[in-house]
Motif scaffolding. Structure first.
Motif, PDB file in Angstrom:
ATOM      1  N   TRP A   1      -2.530   5.895   7.222  1.00 51.60           N
ATOM      2  CA  TRP A   1      -2.373   6.336   5.824  1.00 51.60           C
ATOM      3  C   TRP A   1      -3.144   5.414   4.875  1.00 51.60           C
ATOM      4  CZ3 TRP A   1       0.711   3.797   1.953  1.00 51.60           C
ATOM      5  CH2 TRP A   1       1.015   4.568   0.833  1.00 51.60           C
TER       6      TRP A   1
ATOM      7  N   ILE B   1      -5.632   6.166   1.823  1.00 49.67           N
ATOM      8  CA  ILE B   1      -5.290   5.627   0.501  1.00 49.67           C
ATOM      9  C   ILE B   1      -6.334   4.602   0.015  1.00 49.67           C
ATOM     10  CG2 ILE B   1      -3.568   4.274  -0.788  1.00 49.67           C
ATOM     11  CD1 ILE B   1      -2.769   7.249  -0.198  1.00 49.67           C
TER      12      ILE B   1
ATOM     13  N   MET C   1       3.516  -3.177  -8.350  1.00 55.22           N
ATOM     14  CA  MET C   1       2.439  -3.910  -7.685  1.00 55.22           C
ATOM     15  C   MET C   1       1.237  -2.965  -7.637  1.00 55.22           C
ATOM     16  SD  MET C   1       2.152  -4.985  -3.656  1.00 55.22           S
ATOM     17  CE  MET C   1       3.456  -6.159  -3.501  1.00 55.22           C
TER      18      MET C   1
ATOM     19  N   HIS D   1      10.754  -4.111   2.395  1.00 49.43           N
ATOM     20  CA  HIS D   1      10.817  -3.391   3.675  1.00 49.43           C
ATOM     21  C   HIS D   1      11.670  -4.129   4.705  1.00 49.43           C
ATOM     22  CE1 HIS D   1       8.252  -0.347   2.133  1.00 49.43           C
ATOM     23  NE2 HIS D   1       7.180  -1.125   2.032  1.00 49.43           N
TER      24      HIS D   1
END
Ligand SMILES: CSC[C@H]1O[C@@H](n2cnc3c(O)ncnc32)[C@H](O)[C@@H]1O
Ligand SMILES: [Zn+2]
Length: 436
Positions: A88, A93, A128, A254
């Motif tokens: 991803w 991205i 961020m 996370h």
């Protein structure tokens, strides 16, 4: 006594003290602060308010705190779905960001995020992203509270050419924003796998000097941990600890794949965790052992992550997902009860950002960052416990009114500082550009 605002509510859930719900009480606000919380029958005798709100079908809660997001990534919502993190990021991205990210992208994407967040009861977001000065400008303009990351990543971007320039520009921004009442400026090094030793050590030094949080993706996936171990023989948390970063200013986002001694390290050091259940689920990143971390005494807050990996900025969704996933991971239905999920989205977020004297609960003396939720719909009946309804049955669409520092940003579901028609046109132009 003359005051600015009196809000009469059916229920008030202050979060602190925990497990207290006031019925038929009134919040009194003056000069942006909560100055009293008392039975409605007494309020009108004691106070003469310029504005009186009667929210007799509503619960008031503290403003929700989204402790980890990339606001401008709303413009990339749905552009690259159903992929693992590194595919991803590296193949979708980052190339898109390389091509498109600039001041205009960040301005319009941030406006879209702010509109969505206010309508969903979020009054503070910890960001961020590239061009943080634009994110700060839009947050100030629209009246929402924000943590504006002094970002740091090894690779060049349209914002900065190398690690030293990221740090320099971040420090300049910190200086410019230091008197803004709604803004804090945490350091935001991207992740252990994208920031090398020397800049990380500088972050530690400057963060100590300026007394600001350090906000970082850590242990997002098993791949991240395995790759670090193969390359250096240490796990990312060990490396960060060697630099002295695991301390009460550290906000680790996370935190999957945790070993018991890593949980112990976080608990004893006072470092914070931001759990992003929906982003972790969508990218199949792994699981954070939230119940274990909370039991060990770690402060665990909640974040959505960006809208390109979630795909919304909905803290109601995040509370519900955290409660449900937390039970599944712990194999214990009593893990992460509704009140714990609400705390994670409010007071725990405030603690992680070092703002718990200012926000996170409806306490006298704190800033008036308040959310009103209409619980009268059939979807939230019958009401035995308002907190249960808020976490397990209500949704962001039930949010009717939002105040930040006493300023009303949402009035009966209408945004007071954003023009949605104009914003929708701008966002559609971005869709057309990015679809080419
Ligand atoms: C330095 S600006 C932030 C940087 O982070 C990227 N990002 C967005 N979501 C995630 C995530 O879940 N893990 C790692 N990195 C992420 C974003 O695209 C920017 O490049
Ligand atoms: Zn992220």
């Amino acid at each position: 006594m003359k005051v600015d605002i009196a809000i009469n509510a059916r229920w008030i859930i202050p979060v602190e003290p925990e497990s207290v719900t006031y019925e038929h009480h009134t919040l009194i606000i003056d000069k942006g602060r909560i100055v009293d919380l008392l039975p409605t029958t007494e309020a009108s005798q004691k106070y003469q308010a310029d504005s009186v709100e009667n929210l007799d079908r509503h619960a008031l809660i503290p403003g929700l705190i989204n402790c980890h997001t990339h606001a401008a990534m709303t413009l990339l919502r749905g552009i690259a779905d159903d992929l693992h993190l590194m595919d991803w990021l590296q193949n979708h991205i980052w190339p898109l960001e390389h091509q498109w990210v600039g001041e205009a992208f960040v301005r319009d994407g941030t406006d879209l995020a702010i509109a969505e967040m206010i309508r969903g009861g979020t009054t503070c977001f910890n960001d961020m992203y590239f061009f943080p000065e634009i994110t700060a400008q839009q947050a100030i303009h629209h009246g929402i509270r924000a943590g504006i990351g002094m970002i740091l990543i090894d690779f060049p971007s349209a914002w900065a050419e190398n690690a030293d320039r990221y740090i320099e520009k971040g420090l300049e921004l910190h200086d410019r924003l230091r008197h803004e009442p709604l803004i804090i400026t945490p350091f935001a090094p991207h992740a252990p796998y994208t920031v090398s030793d020397e800049p990380l050590q500088k972050v530690r030094t400057f963060a100590d000097e300026l007394d600001v949080p350090v906000h970082m993706h850590v242990h997002e996936t098993k791949h991240e941990v395995d790759e670090a171990f193969e390359k250096s023989g240490t796990r990312p948390i060990t490396r960060l600890n060697e630099f002295g970063l695991i301390n009460p200013s550290f906000v680790a986002v996370h935190m999957t794949q945790l070993l018991d001694d890593e949980i112990e390290l976080f608990a004893s050091s006072g470092a914070h965790i931001v759990h992003c259940p929906e982003s972790n689920l969508k990218l199949a990143s792994g699981f954070c052992s939230v119940a274990k971390c909370l039991d060990a005494g770690i402060n665990v807050a909640l974040g959505t992550d960006g809208a390109a990996s979630n795909n919304d900025l909905d803290m109601f969704g995040e509370m519900r997902s955290a409660a449900l996933l937390g039970k599944a991971v712990a194999n214990d239905a009593s893990a992460i009860p509704a009140m714990t999920a609400l705390k994670m989205a409010t007071i725990n977020g405030a603690k992680a950002l070092g703002l718990d004297n200012e926000i996170g609960s409806l306490a006298i003396g704190k800033s008036a960052d308040i959310v009103a939720i209409d619980l009268s719909g059939i979807e939230t009946q019958p009401i035995y416990c308002p907190v249960s309804q808020i976490v397990y049955a209500a949704s962001r669409h039930n949010v009717t009114d939002v105040w930040v520092s006493g300023k009303r940003l949402l009035k009966q579901r209408r945004l007071t500082t954003l023009d949605l028609a104009d914003l929708t046109l701008k966002i559609d132009l971005w869709r057309q550009r990015l679809s080419r």
